[in-house]
Design an enzyme around this catalytic site. Structure first.
Site, PDB file in Angstrom:
ATOM      1  N   LYS A 288       5.624 -19.553 -34.673  1.00  0.00           N
ATOM      2  CA  LYS A 288       5.413 -20.581 -35.631  1.00  0.00           C
ATOM      3  C   LYS A 288       5.231 -21.888 -34.723  1.00  0.00           C
ATOM      4  O   LYS A 288       4.905 -22.748 -35.182  1.00  0.00           O
ATOM      5  CB  LYS A 288       6.819 -20.877 -36.036  1.00  0.00           C
ATOM      6  CG  LYS A 288       7.359 -19.774 -36.844  1.00  0.00           C
ATOM      7  CD  LYS A 288       6.056 -20.282 -38.313  1.00  0.00           C
ATOM      8  CE  LYS A 288       4.353 -19.444 -38.983  1.00  0.00           C
ATOM      9  NZ  LYS A 288       4.985 -18.166 -39.126  1.00  0.00           N
TER      10      LYS A 288
ATOM     11  N   GLU B 212       1.746 -22.378 -32.986  1.00  0.00           N
ATOM     12  CA  GLU B 212       1.043 -22.589 -34.540  1.00  0.00           C
ATOM     13  C   GLU B 212       1.160 -24.112 -35.000  1.00  0.00           C
ATOM     14  O   GLU B 212      -0.141 -25.010 -35.083  1.00  0.00           O
ATOM     15  CB  GLU B 212       0.857 -21.384 -35.432  1.00  0.00           C
ATOM     16  CG  GLU B 212       1.629 -21.600 -36.307  1.00  0.00           C
ATOM     17  CD  GLU B 212       1.398 -20.082 -37.616  1.00  0.00           C
ATOM     18  OE1 GLU B 212       0.216 -20.162 -37.715  1.00  0.00           O
ATOM     19  OE2 GLU B 212       2.449 -19.425 -37.710  1.00  0.00           O
TER      20      GLU B 212
ATOM     21  N   ASN C 236     -19.832 -16.702 -47.111  1.00  0.00           N
ATOM     22  CA  ASN C 236     -18.081 -16.515 -46.573  1.00  0.00           C
ATOM     23  C   ASN C 236     -18.259 -15.446 -45.581  1.00  0.00           C
ATOM     24  O   ASN C 236     -19.274 -14.779 -45.819  1.00  0.00           O
ATOM     25  CB  ASN C 236     -17.031 -16.501 -47.982  1.00  0.00           C
ATOM     26  CG  ASN C 236     -16.551 -17.482 -48.556  1.00  0.00           C
ATOM     27  OD1 ASN C 236     -17.796 -18.994 -48.018  1.00  0.00           O
ATOM     28  ND2 ASN C 236     -16.028 -17.532 -49.510  1.00  0.00           N
ATOM     29  N   GLY C 237     -18.254 -15.278 -44.879  1.00  0.00           N
ATOM     30  CA  GLY C 237     -18.188 -14.239 -43.943  1.00  0.00           C
ATOM     31  C   GLY C 237     -19.168 -14.106 -42.428  1.00  0.00           C
ATOM     32  O   GLY C 237     -19.254 -15.552 -42.497  1.00  0.00           O
TER      33      GLY C 237
ATOM     34  N   HIS D 171      11.325  -7.786 -15.822  1.00  0.00           N
ATOM     35  CA  HIS D 171      10.455  -7.137 -15.098  1.00  0.00           C
ATOM     36  C   HIS D 171       9.004  -8.602 -15.119  1.00  0.00           C
ATOM     37  O   HIS D 171       7.785  -7.462 -14.689  1.00  0.00           O
ATOM     38  CB  HIS D 171       9.591  -5.926 -15.987  1.00  0.00           C
ATOM     39  CG  HIS D 171      10.938  -4.959 -16.558  1.00  0.00           C
ATOM     40  ND1 HIS D 171      11.176  -4.233 -15.275  1.00  0.00           N
ATOM     41  CD2 HIS D 171      12.308  -4.921 -17.463  1.00  0.00           C
ATOM     42  CE1 HIS D 171      12.069  -3.751 -15.611  1.00  0.00           C
ATOM     43  NE2 HIS D 171      13.182  -3.891 -16.672  1.00  0.00           N
TER      44      HIS D 171
ATOM     45  N   ARG E 140      -6.510 -23.544 -48.091  1.00  0.00           N
ATOM     46  CA  ARG E 140      -6.720 -22.542 -47.065  1.00  0.00           C
ATOM     47  C   ARG E 140      -7.177 -22.832 -45.728  1.00  0.00           C
ATOM     48  O   ARG E 140      -6.859 -22.035 -45.174  1.00  0.00           O
ATOM     49  CB  ARG E 140      -7.471 -21.791 -47.971  1.00  0.00           C
ATOM     50  CG  ARG E 140      -7.170 -20.916 -48.575  1.00  0.00           C
ATOM     51  CD  ARG E 140      -7.794 -19.810 -49.655  1.00  0.00           C
ATOM     52  NE  ARG E 140      -7.232 -19.150 -50.577  1.00  0.00           N
ATOM     53  CZ  ARG E 140      -7.336 -18.361 -51.485  1.00  0.00           C
ATOM     54  NH1 ARG E 140      -8.673 -17.529 -51.056  1.00  0.00           N
ATOM     55  NH2 ARG E 140      -6.688 -17.711 -51.992  1.00  0.00           N
TER      56      ARG E 140
ATOM     57  N   TRP F 255     -15.359 -23.202 -42.599  1.00  0.00           N
ATOM     58  CA  TRP F 255     -14.021 -22.914 -41.457  1.00  0.00           C
ATOM     59  C   TRP F 255     -15.111 -21.891 -40.766  1.00  0.00           C
ATOM     60  O   TRP F 255     -15.667 -21.031 -40.290  1.00  0.00           O
ATOM     61  CB  TRP F 255     -12.812 -21.785 -41.676  1.00  0.00           C
ATOM     62  CG  TRP F 255     -12.232 -22.080 -40.974  1.00  0.00           C
ATOM     63  CD1 TRP F 255     -10.847 -22.742 -40.490  1.00  0.00           C
ATOM     64  CD2 TRP F 255     -12.165 -20.531 -40.133  1.00  0.00           C
ATOM     65  NE1 TRP F 255     -10.416 -22.294 -39.497  1.00  0.00           N
ATOM     66  CE2 TRP F 255     -11.036 -21.007 -39.390  1.00  0.00           C
ATOM     67  CE3 TRP F 255     -12.849 -19.208 -39.297  1.00  0.00           C
ATOM     68  CZ2 TRP F 255     -10.807 -20.226 -38.198  1.00  0.00           C
ATOM     69  CZ3 TRP F 255     -12.253 -18.561 -38.892  1.00  0.00           C
ATOM     70  CH2 TRP F 255     -11.000 -19.394 -38.012  1.00  0.00           C
TER      71      TRP F 255
ATOM     72  N   CYS G 183     -13.006 -19.661 -45.475  1.00  0.00           N
ATOM     73  CA  CYS G 183     -14.343 -20.719 -46.421  1.00  0.00           C
ATOM     74  C   CYS G 183     -13.775 -20.462 -47.664  1.00  0.00           C
ATOM     75  O   CYS G 183     -13.478 -18.984 -48.392  1.00  0.00           O
ATOM     76  CB  CYS G 183     -15.607 -20.082 -45.903  1.00  0.00           C
ATOM     77  SG  CYS G 183     -15.968 -19.647 -44.246  1.00  0.00           S
TER      78      CYS G 183
ATOM     79  N   GLU H 223       7.833 -13.726 -34.155  1.00  0.00           N
ATOM     80  CA  GLU H 223       8.064 -14.991 -34.992  1.00  0.00           C
ATOM     81  C   GLU H 223       8.282 -16.420 -35.509  1.00  0.00           C
ATOM     82  O   GLU H 223       7.111 -17.273 -34.826  1.00  0.00           O
ATOM     83  CB  GLU H 223       8.065 -14.006 -36.137  1.00  0.00           C
ATOM     84  CG  GLU H 223       8.073 -15.048 -37.598  1.00  0.00           C
ATOM     85  CD  GLU H 223       7.428 -15.766 -38.130  1.00  0.00           C
ATOM     86  OE1 GLU H 223       5.788 -14.894 -37.470  1.00  0.00           O
ATOM     87  OE2 GLU H 223       6.636 -16.598 -38.872  1.00  0.00           O
TER      88      GLU H 223
ATOM     89  N   LYS I 280      -5.987 -20.502 -43.840  1.00  0.00           N
ATOM     90  CA  LYS I 280      -5.391 -20.461 -44.513  1.00  0.00           C
ATOM     91  C   LYS I 280      -5.401 -18.814 -44.753  1.00  0.00           C
ATOM     92  O   LYS I 280      -4.741 -17.402 -44.875  1.00  0.00           O
ATOM     93  CB  LYS I 280      -4.402 -20.776 -45.523  1.00  0.00           C
ATOM     94  CG  LYS I 280      -3.510 -19.566 -46.669  1.00  0.00           C
ATOM     95  CD  LYS I 280      -1.895 -20.199 -45.478  1.00  0.00           C
ATOM     96  CE  LYS I 280      -0.792 -19.480 -46.774  1.00  0.00           C
ATOM     97  NZ  LYS I 280       0.553 -19.237 -45.278  1.00  0.00           N
TER      98      LYS I 280
HETATM   99  C1  F6R Z   1       0.783 -17.678 -39.408  1.00  0.00           C
HETATM  100  C2  F6R Z   1       0.287 -16.816 -40.149  1.00  0.00           C
HETATM  101  C3  F6R Z   1      -1.568 -15.867 -39.797  1.00  0.00           C
HETATM  102  C4  F6R Z   1      -0.854 -14.848 -40.732  1.00  0.00           C
HETATM  103  C5  F6R Z   1      -2.603 -13.925 -40.750  1.00  0.00           C
HETATM  104  C6  F6R Z   1      -1.830 -12.730 -41.895  1.00  0.00           C
HETATM  105  O1  F6R Z   1       1.615 -18.412 -39.981  1.00  0.00           O
HETATM  106  O2  F6R Z   1       0.583 -17.580 -41.578  1.00  0.00           O
HETATM  107  O3  F6R Z   1      -0.529 -14.559 -38.527  1.00  0.00           O
HETATM  108  O4  F6R Z   1       0.358 -13.939 -41.019  1.00  0.00           O
HETATM  109  O5  F6R Z   1      -3.252 -14.603 -40.573  1.00  0.00           O
HETATM  110  O6  F6R Z   1      -2.508 -13.283 -43.071  1.00  0.00           O
HETATM  111  P1  F6R Z   1      -2.129 -12.000 -44.434  1.00  0.00           P
HETATM  112  O7  F6R Z   1      -0.859 -12.230 -44.253  1.00  0.00           O
HETATM  113  O8  F6R Z   1      -2.446 -13.386 -45.305  1.00  0.00           O
HETATM  114  O9  F6R Z   1      -2.684 -10.825 -44.092  1.00  0.00           O
END
Ligand code: F6R
Length: 610
Positions: A487, A490, A104-105, A506, A27, A74, A2, A483, A605
Site C-alpha cells: 500500500k 503503490e 485490449n490485450g 539474516h 480502472r 493503458w 484498457c 500488504e 485497477k
Molecule cells: C494493490 C492491488 C493489486 C491487485 C492485483 C490483483 O492494491 O489492488 O495488487 O490486488 O492486481 O487484482 P484482482 O484482485 O482484481 O485480481
C-alpha cells in the site's frame, strides 16, 4: 486498464461510447479515443488527457455517427501518446482510412506480423501491437468485415478483445475475444459491445458473455456469433443489474479514504447475516468437493495474493488441510505436481485479472477440476469459470489501491476455513459459534480501529519525508506486513519492504539506521516475546520503530519507539483489524506527499493483460 465500448444504432452513439468510457475510467488509463462512421468516412478523436477532455474535443470537432468504437488505453507497447492511442486506422492504398479498430490485450507475434505487413506496403504510425491487427484486417478485407476478422484472428497469438468497423459497411461492428473479456449488449434495433457490462449500464441490461475464440457480428437488428472453429453458436443472454453507485465522494477527499471507511459495512454485507457455517455457502455440491479434497492451492496476484497467504495460516491451523499459495503469473509457467484432490481457490477483486484467469485454466488443464473463487464481481469471468464461488460484497472499489476488497476477501476466506474445518470434522459446534460471534462483531471492531485516524495522520507527516520503510510482522501478520508495504509503495512511491521479523538479522538489518522507519505489527499472540526481541535488534541500531500494538502487549512509547494502541485483541481475526491502520498510514502519507492517491502512476485497477 484498457476498456472497449462499441455500438451500432440509428441514433448518434457518441454519448453512449463516451459514457461507457467514463464508467471504465476508474480502472486507470493513460489515453483514450473514439471513432465513428460519419458521412461515408471514418472520423476520430484521441487524447492523452481524461475522457472529459475527449468529450470536449468530440463536441468541438462535431464528431457524431450511428456506428462507432471507443477505448481507454493503458500503455504496454509504445508510450502513452496520442499517436499510440486507439482507435487505430488502416486503409492501405485506398485513399481514406477504411478500418477502425480498438484492442485490449497483448499480441505476442506482433513483430512478425508487422514485418509481413510492412512488406505488403503498410506504413505504421504507432509503436502499438494494435495497429498490426488493424492493418491485418484491412489486408484480408474482401468486402466482408466479419470474414476478414475471422481470418485475422487465426493469425494472432496472445490475448485480445477487439472491436472493429469498416468504412464500406456502415451498420456493422465486429468483435472478437481470446483471453480478454468482451460482452455484447442487446438493444432494440441497436447493439453494443464492451469489455465489461459496467460500461453499458444504463444503456442495456441484456448481456451476452462471449467465450474465448468467439467472433461476433453486430448489426442493427441481429447479432451472430461463431466459435473458434467458425461454427455458429448461441451464447446465453443474461439480465445483468450492474451496480454503478458509489460514485459520490461524500465527505471524503479521495475514493481510497472513502473505501477504507466503508469497511465495516463491506464486511457486514459480505457476512450476509450468516447464521451457521455450511459448505453450501460456496455453492451447490460444495460439501462433496470439500469432503473429497485433501489440499488447497490458492492462486492470486498482488493484494489478493496476500489475502491467500493469510488464509494459509487459518486453513492449516483450523481445518488441518495443507495449503499452497502461488503467485498466479509464476504458477502457470512452473512445472508442478498436480493432484486431482486439490481444491483450487482463486482470489480476485475484479474477477478479470488475466494472470489469475490463465493460472486457473492451467490448473484445470492439469486435471484439477475442483475450483472455487472468492470474487467481488458476480458477473466476472472468474466466477463463470469456477464451479464454486463466494461473492464478497465490498461494492465497487474505485481507488486503484485495494482496501475494502482485501478485508472482505479475508472475511470470505475465514468462512471458507470454517466450512473446510466443519467438513473435515475438526470444528466443534461450540467453536463454530464462538468464531461466528467474532465475525459478527468484526464491523464494530473495524470501526473502533478507524477511530485511530488522527494518531496515524501525525505519523504520516513524519513518513512523508522518508524514501524507504520496513514493515515487520510474524506468523499470520507477516502477509499483513507485506500488504502494508505494498500500500505504501503503490500510492506514496516510498520504497517499502516487508519481512517476517525473525528474518531481519539474516540480512535486512544492514539497512537499519535512524533514517529508517520500521513499522511493526504487534498483536498479543504466542510470538509476541520473539517479536519484542526482534524490535530490540532494530532499536539497538538506531532504527525508529512505529508499532501498532494490541492493548495488552506492554509495549510502551519510549525514545525511538512510537506506539499506537489497537483497541482490542482479535485472536484469529486479528490480521483483518491490523490491516486498517496500515491502509490509513499509506493513505495519509501519500496525501502528505501530494501524489494522485486514487490513480497512482503507472497502475491500473483491473489488470487484463499478462
Ligand atoms: C494493490 C492491488 C493489486 C491487485 C492485483 C490483483 O492494491 O489492488 O495488487 O490486488 O492486481 O487484482 P484482482 O484482485 O482484481 O485480481
Amino acid at each position: 486498464m484498457c476498456g472497449i465500448v462499441g455500438a451500432v444504432a440509428q441514433r448518434d452513439i457518441t454519448p453512449i461510447l463516451l459514457e461507457g468510457l467514463k464508467r471504465l475510467e476508474y480502472r486507470g488509463y493513460d489515453s483514450c479515443g473514439v471513432a465513428v462512421h460519419a458521412d461515408g468516412a471514418l472520423k476520430r478523436a484521441r487524447s492523452t488527457e481524461r475522457v472529459a477532455q475527449l468529450q470536449e474535443q468530440v463536441a468541438k470537432e462535431h464528431i457524431a455517427g450511428f456506428t462507432g468504437i471507443a477505448h481507454t488505453r493503458w500503455a504496454t507497447h509504445g508510450a502513452p501518446a496520442t499517436h499510440n492511442a486507439h482507435p487505430h486506422f488502416s486503409g492501405h492504398g485506398k485513399g481514406s482510412a477504411r478500418i477502425a479498430l480498438v484492442h485490449n490485450g497483448i499480441i505476442e507475434n506482433h513483430d512478425e506480423l508487422r514485418a509481413e505487413l510492412q512488406a505488403a506496403g503498410y506504413a505504421f504510425e504507432s509503436q502499438t501491437d494494435t495497429e498490426v491487427i488493424a492493418h491485418l484486417v484491412d489486408h484480408l478485407y474482401n468486402g466482408d468485415l466479419f470474414e476478414a476478422v475471422q481470418q485475422a484472428t487465426r493469425r494472432l497469438e496472445g490475448a485480445y478483445a477487439i472491436a472493429v468497423f469498416c468504412r464500406d459497411e456502415p451498420h456493422r461492428v465486429v468483435g472478437a475475444r481470446q483471453g480478454s473479456p468482451l460482452v455484447v449488449g442487446l438493444g432494440k434495433s441497436e447493439n453494443f459491445l464492451a469489455s465489461d457490462a459496467l460500461a453499458l449500464a444504463g444503456t442495456t441490461d441484456q448481456i451476452i458473455y462471449l467465450e474465448d475464440g468467439d467472433v461476433v457480428d453486430l448489426q442493427l437488428a441481429r447479432i451472430w456469433v461463431v466459435d473458434h472453429a467458425g461454427r455458429p453458436v448461441e451464447r446465453p443472454v443474461h439480465t445483468v443489474h450492474v451496480h454503478t453507485g458509489a460514485a459520490e465522494l461524500g465527505p471524503y477527499r479521495h475514493y481510497m479514504q472513502k473505501e477504507i471507511f466503508e469497511q465495516p459495512r463491506a464486511v457486514a454485507d459480505t457476512l450476509q447475516d450468516i447464521e451457521s457455517i455450511t459448505p453450501e455457502l460456496f455453492g451447490d455440491g460444495a460439501y462433496r468437493v470439500f469432503k473429497e479434497i485433501d489440499n488447497v492451492l490458492i492462486l492470486a496476484c498482488g493484494t489478493s495474493y496476500y489475502a491467500g497467504l493469510t488464509a494459509r495460516y487459518w486453513i492449516e491451523s483450523l481445518a488441518k488441510v495443507p495449503v499452497n499459495v502461488e503467485i498466479a503469473s509464476e504458477y502457470r509457467y512452473r512445472d508442478t505436481v498436480p493432484s486431482p484432490t486439490t481444491l483450487v481457490v482463486t482470489i480476485s477483486q475484479s474477477g478479470e485479472t488475466a494472470d489469475t484467469l490463465a493460472a486457473l485454466k492451467h490448473a484445470r488443464s492439469l486435471g484439477m477440476e475442483h475450483t472455487l473463487t472468492i470474487c467481488n464481481v458476480a458477473t466476472s469471468a472468474m466466477v463463470r469459470e469456477c464451479k464454486l464461488s463466494y461473492i464478497t460484497r465490498a461494492g465497487v472499489e474505485i481507488g486503484v489501491a485495494s482496501t475494502k476488497a482485501f478485508t472482505t476477501q479475508l472475511t470470505a476466506l475465514f468462512l471458507l476455513t470454517l466450512a473446510l474445518a466443519q467438513t473435515k470434522g475438526v470444528l466443534s459446534p461450540a467453536r463454530e459459534e464462538e468464531m461466528l460471534k467474532s465475525l459478527r462483531h468484526l464491523p464494530v471492531a473495524i470501526a473502533a480501529v478507524l477511530a485511530l485516524e488522527p494518531q496515524i495522520m501525525a505519523w504520516a507527516d513524519r513518513f512523508a519525508s522518508k524514501e524507504n520503510a520496513l514493515f515487520l510482522g510474524r506468523g499470520m501478520h507477516y502477509p499483513i506486513a507485506l500488504e502494508g508495504a505494498l500500500k505504501l509503495k503503490e500510492i506514496s512511491y516510498i520504497h517499502a519492504e516487508a519481512y517476517p521479523a525473525g528474518e531481519l538479522k539474516h540480512g535486512p538489518l544492514a539497512l537499519v539506521t535512524d533514517a529508517m522507519p520500521v513499522v511493526t505489527i504487534a498483536p498479543r499472540d504466542e510470538l509476541l516475546e520473539k517479536l519484542k526481541s526482534n524490535m530490540q535488534e532494530v532499536h539497538a541500531r538506531g532504527g525508529e520503530l512505529y508499532v501498532f500494538a494490541d492493548a495488552d502487549t506492554k509495549i510502551m512509547n519510549s525514545d525511538g519507539i512510537h506506539v499506537i494502541r489497537m483497541p482490542e485483541n482479535y485472536g484469529k481475526l486479528s490480521p483483518i483489524l491490523h490491516t486498517i491502520p496500515l491502509q490509513l498510514l499509506a493513505y495519509h502519507t501519500a496525501c502528505a506527499r501530494g501524489t494522485d492517491v486514487d490513480k497512482p502512476r503507472n497502475l491500473a485497477k483491473s489488470v487484463t493483460v499478462e
